[in-house]
Scaffold this motif. Structure first.
Motif, PDB file in Angstrom:
ATOM      1  N   UNK A 288       0.846  -1.200   0.000  1.00 40.92           N
ATOM      2  CA  UNK A 288       0.000   0.000   0.000  1.00 40.92           C
ATOM      3  C   UNK A 288       0.878   1.245   0.000  1.00 40.92           C
ATOM      4  N   UNK A 289       0.576   2.235  -0.845  1.00 45.97           N
ATOM      5  CA  UNK A 289       1.376   3.464  -0.875  1.00 45.97           C
ATOM      6  C   UNK A 289       1.104   4.320   0.352  1.00 45.97           C
ATOM      7  N   UNK A 290       2.007   5.260   0.595  1.00 48.75           N
ATOM      8  CA  UNK A 290       1.855   6.139   1.765  1.00 48.75           C
ATOM      9  C   UNK A 290       0.711   7.120   1.591  1.00 48.75           C
ATOM     10  N   UNK A 291       0.361   7.426   0.345  1.00 46.84           N
ATOM     11  CA  UNK A 291      -0.787   8.291   0.082  1.00 46.84           C
ATOM     12  C   UNK A 291      -1.565   7.695  -1.078  1.00 46.84           C
ATOM     13  N   UNK A 292      -2.807   8.156  -1.252  1.00 41.32           N
ATOM     14  CA  UNK A 292      -3.664   7.586  -2.271  1.00 41.32           C
ATOM     15  C   UNK A 292      -3.916   8.593  -3.380  1.00 41.32           C
ATOM     16  N   UNK A 293      -4.584   8.101  -4.446  1.00 42.51           N
ATOM     17  CA  UNK A 293      -4.949   8.973  -5.543  1.00 42.51           C
ATOM     18  C   UNK A 293      -3.963   8.892  -6.694  1.00 42.51           C
ATOM     19  N   UNK A 294      -4.149   9.780  -7.666  1.00 43.46           N
ATOM     20  CA  UNK A 294      -3.295   9.787  -8.851  1.00 43.46           C
ATOM     21  C   UNK A 294      -1.847  10.105  -8.513  1.00 43.46           C
ATOM     22  N   UNK A 299       5.357   0.922  -5.483  1.00 48.86           N
ATOM     23  CA  UNK A 299       6.629   0.214  -5.601  1.00 48.86           C
ATOM     24  C   UNK A 299       6.667  -0.593  -6.899  1.00 48.86           C
ATOM     25  N   UNK A 300       7.874  -0.933  -7.329  1.00 49.67           N
ATOM     26  CA  UNK A 300       8.102  -1.615  -8.612  1.00 49.67           C
ATOM     27  C   UNK A 300       9.206  -2.649  -8.410  1.00 49.67           C
ATOM     28  N   UNK A 301       8.934  -3.893  -8.815  1.00 50.40           N
ATOM     29  CA  UNK A 301       9.955  -4.942  -8.673  1.00 50.40           C
ATOM     30  C   UNK A 301      10.029  -5.733  -9.977  1.00 50.40           C
ATOM     31  N   UNK A 302      11.238  -6.055 -10.412  1.00 53.81           N
ATOM     32  CA  UNK A 302      11.448  -6.716 -11.700  1.00 53.81           C
ATOM     33  C   UNK A 302      12.239  -8.007 -11.526  1.00 53.81           C
ATOM     34  N   UNK A 303      11.812  -9.067 -12.215  1.00 52.68           N
ATOM     35  CA  UNK A 303      12.550 -10.333 -12.262  1.00 52.68           C
ATOM     36  C   UNK A 303      12.464 -10.872 -13.680  1.00 52.68           C
ATOM     37  N   UNK A 304      13.353 -11.805 -14.000  1.00 51.16           N
ATOM     38  CA  UNK A 304      13.286 -12.522 -15.275  1.00 51.16           C
ATOM     39  C   UNK A 304      12.813 -13.935 -14.961  1.00 51.16           C
ATOM     40  N   UNK A 305      11.745 -14.377 -15.644  1.00 50.03           N
ATOM     41  CA  UNK A 305      11.152 -15.673 -15.340  1.00 50.03           C
ATOM     42  C   UNK A 305      11.167 -16.588 -16.553  1.00 50.03           C
ATOM     43  N   UNK A 306      11.057 -17.870 -16.281  1.00 54.22           N
ATOM     44  CA  UNK A 306      10.910 -18.886 -17.316  1.00 54.22           C
ATOM     45  C   UNK A 306       9.765 -19.791 -16.879  1.00 54.22           C
ATOM     46  N   UNK A 354      13.887   4.592 -12.107  1.00 55.02           N
ATOM     47  CA  UNK A 354      13.029   5.761 -11.907  1.00 55.02           C
ATOM     48  C   UNK A 354      12.121   5.564 -10.692  1.00 55.02           C
ATOM     49  N   UNK A 355      11.554   4.349 -10.555  1.00 52.74           N
ATOM     50  CA  UNK A 355      10.677   4.069  -9.425  1.00 52.74           C
ATOM     51  C   UNK A 355      11.427   4.160  -8.105  1.00 52.74           C
ATOM     52  N   UNK A 356      12.692   3.712  -8.094  1.00 51.92           N
ATOM     53  CA  UNK A 356      13.484   3.758  -6.869  1.00 51.92           C
ATOM     54  C   UNK A 356      13.793   5.200  -6.473  1.00 51.92           C
ATOM     55  N   UNK A 357      13.986   6.053  -7.483  1.00 53.66           N
ATOM     56  CA  UNK A 357      14.361   7.439  -7.186  1.00 53.66           C
ATOM     57  C   UNK A 357      13.147   8.321  -6.912  1.00 53.66           C
ATOM     58  N   UNK A 360       6.641   5.410  -8.636  1.00 53.70           N
ATOM     59  CA  UNK A 360       5.825   5.211  -9.830  1.00 53.70           C
ATOM     60  C   UNK A 360       4.400   5.604  -9.488  1.00 53.70           C
ATOM     61  N   UNK A 361       3.838   6.562 -10.224  1.00 56.78           N
ATOM     62  CA  UNK A 361       2.505   7.054  -9.899  1.00 56.78           C
ATOM     63  C   UNK A 361       1.437   6.025 -10.275  1.00 56.78           C
ATOM     64  N   UNK A 362       0.260   6.214  -9.708  1.00 54.61           N
ATOM     65  CA  UNK A 362      -0.859   5.325 -10.000  1.00 54.61           C
ATOM     66  C   UNK A 362      -1.169   5.328 -11.498  1.00 54.61           C
ATOM     67  N   UNK A 363      -1.171   6.512 -12.091  1.00 55.10           N
ATOM     68  CA  UNK A 363      -1.453   6.612 -13.518  1.00 55.10           C
ATOM     69  C   UNK A 363      -0.413   5.900 -14.360  1.00 55.10           C
TER      70      UNK A 363
END
Length: 562
Positions: A288-294, A299-306, A354-357, A360-363
């Protein structure tokens, strides 16, 4: 249970009749058969042969189904049967095939009338019935065959089969061309090696059937040089050992093969007839984000899957180092496209940085879930959908689910202040609007005219008023001038406790309107004005409202609208 038996008339017509002595059939099956035979002998036999191929039938009906299946098999063997909407007449069987069938008729009413010439006429009746039903269906011949039973789309066609051969390290794939001539009793296509066709169709009389069978292979060879070489050398008629490079070439030419009429069969372990592909998988909104709305930062997490399993950094490095082709990873053949995989990785890594810095907005998260890039960010262009996947994390997935199913939410009720009764769908609408206000997101309520959008909005206003007793802030309603009186009347009828002020020349003289300002409405629940008057009162535009309701919202659908 339906009790049906076939009857052959002295004039050679095959019909069905109900009798207590015939073996019983399922009601639905019996109804289908009766309906088909009422259209004529040809339609009835066609239904038996085309649609009831895997059905358990009494012996007499099974006999007549065999005639229908022979017709369907002969039809599938025609070289001109493809994506067209017409077909030539299906040739009548030769070599005494119908003579043998006439002599083997089981005991039935009218069996004494059955001759080879009667079977010939019934055959022609099936051909006419097929043409009539094809026109009625408005499908191509192949589409129509598949609609009757999927297996018919495979009969009379050449199949290219690719299989894994793990025991051969130098050539871990095997290739075999087969063809199908008939269906089994279980309605499965029976395959024979293509080399057998040279024996089955030997002789001048069967030359046309052999040419018809091989026609799709010849068409495919025109656009596939490797296949043309195999055909010229005669290798197409024998099993072959293939390297990963040959298997990859075959894989890439599947569209050309299928468009030519060849059926392609891949290893059973390959999903959707395709080897596994590594995917760059991004998860957005796990927490859950610290605030709501647009303006909420997700948070954003990336992995490579098979195939759903995460790959280690060493395995990813190995994939990126591998040249294009097929690689064996974790015991599975994996398709590697170095350029596309690397490009997709770079795009997602840029989003991750970008998300770490900045977050990432809701939009932006919604754009990524929809397969679009982040607006205004050239480094975050739409990723390759074949090599990437963006999914909602637990918090975002739950939020989106409740948006789609507002009836799952805890009931919100305007209580005694609402002078009316909400219908179930209106209650769901209020719950949906309330959830969006809690998330600080906008909404477009698009129920049809007369379904009560007004009272849903008034109910929401009452709920908000009851919740915000200690933090009063007025809401603004903007509507066409012709609807202002209607809103005032609806409020008086359904929500009289809402303290409302209409800011418009139709409700107050201009002198009074000019004295209005935001601080005069501190204890007001709702301010109502028109689109035209909104632009003439600057304080309406600069005031901080609890939220704004726009009636007839098409008035602001154009970005250039005032």
């Amino acid at each position: 249970m339906m009790t049906l038996e076939p009857v052959l008339t002295p004039h050679g017509l095959l019909t069905l009749r109900q009798t207590a002595q015939a073996p019983a059939s399922e009601p639905e099956q019996g109804s289908r058969l009766e309906k088909a035979f009422l259209r004529g002998s040809g339609h009835g036999l066609l239904w038996l042969g085309a649609d009831e191929v895997a059905t358990i039938l009494p012996p007499v009906l099974s006999y007549w189904r065999e005639l229908g299946m022979r017709y369907m098999t002969a039809l599938c063997a025609l070289h001109s049967v493809g994506d067209g909407r017409t077909k030539p007449p299906v040739p009548i069987p030769a070599d005494g095939e119908l003579d043998t069938m006439a002599a083997a008729v089981p005991p039935m009413t009218g069996a004494e009338y059955l001759t080879t010439s009667v079977l010939v006429n019934l055959w022609r009746g099936m051909d006419a019935a097929f043409d009539a039903e094809l026109v009625q269906a408005k499908l191509s011949v192949q589409e129509f065959l598949k609609s009757r039973h999927p297996a018919w789309n495979l009969v009379g066609r050449v199949h290219f089969n690719l299989a894994e051969n793990r025991k051969d390290e130098e050539a871990p794939f095997a290739f075999l061309a087969t063809y199908t001539t008939r269906l089994s009793a279980e309605a499965k296509a029976q395959h024979l090696p293509l080399g057998k066709a040279l024996q089955e169709y030997s002789g001048a009389r069967n030359r046309q059937r052999l040419l018809s069978l091989l026609m799709p292979v010849q068409r495919a060879a025109e656009s596939c040089p490797w296949l043309k070489t195999m055909v010229n050398a005669g290798d197409i008629f024998h099993p072959l050992r293939w390297s990963p490079q040959q298997a990859l070439q075959f894989l890439r030419d599947v569209p050309a093969l299928e468009s030519a009429g060849v059926v392609v069969r891949m290893p059973a372990s390959w999903r959707m007839n395709h080897p596994a592909r590594p995917q760059v998988k991004a998860t957005v909104g796990g927490n859950a984000p610290s605030q709501l709305g647009m303006d909420a930062l997700l948070d954003f997490r990336m992995v490579v899957t098979l195939e759903g399993e995460s790959l280690s950094k060493a395995e990813i490095k190995r994939l990126l180092a591998h040249s294009d082709g097929l690689a064996l990873i974790r015991g599975k053949w994996v398709e590697v496209d170095h350029e596309r995989l690397n490009r997709t990785l770079e795009q997602f890594e840029a989003v991750e940085r970008r998300a770490a810095a900045d977050g990432l907005s809701f939009g932006e998260a919604m754009r990524m879930l929809a397969g679009a890039g982040i607006a205004g960010d050239k480094t975050a262009a739409p990723a390759d959908i074949d090599w990437s996947q963006t999914v909602a994390g637990p918090w975002l997935a739950e939020t989106l689910a409740t948006l789609r199913h507002p009836d799952w939410l805890l009931r919100v009720d305007p209580g005694q202040y609402f002078q009316g009764t909400l219908r179930p769908y209106q209650q769901s609408g209020v719950q949906w609007l309330y959830l969006l206000t809690q998330l600080k997101l906008g909404a477009c309520l698009a129920d049809d005219m007369g379904l009560g959008k007004t009272i849903q909005v008034l109910s929401l206003l009452l709920v908000i008023k009851n919740e915000d007793r200690g933090n009063r802030k007025p809401c603004l309603l903007v509507a066409p001038a012709s609807l202002l009186a209607n809103w005032a009347a609806e409020i008086a009828r359904f929500a009289p406790s809402l303290k409302t002020v209409v800011v418009h020349p139709s409700a107050a003289p201009s002198e009074k309107l000019n004295t209005y300002s935001a601080d005069k409405f501190a204890d007001v629940d709702l301010v109502i004005t028109s689109y035209g008057f909104l632009t003439r009162m600057p304080w309406l535009e600069t005031t901080s409202w609890r939220f704004v309701v726009l009636d007839e919202a098409q008035a602001i659908k154009n970005p250039a609208a005032k």
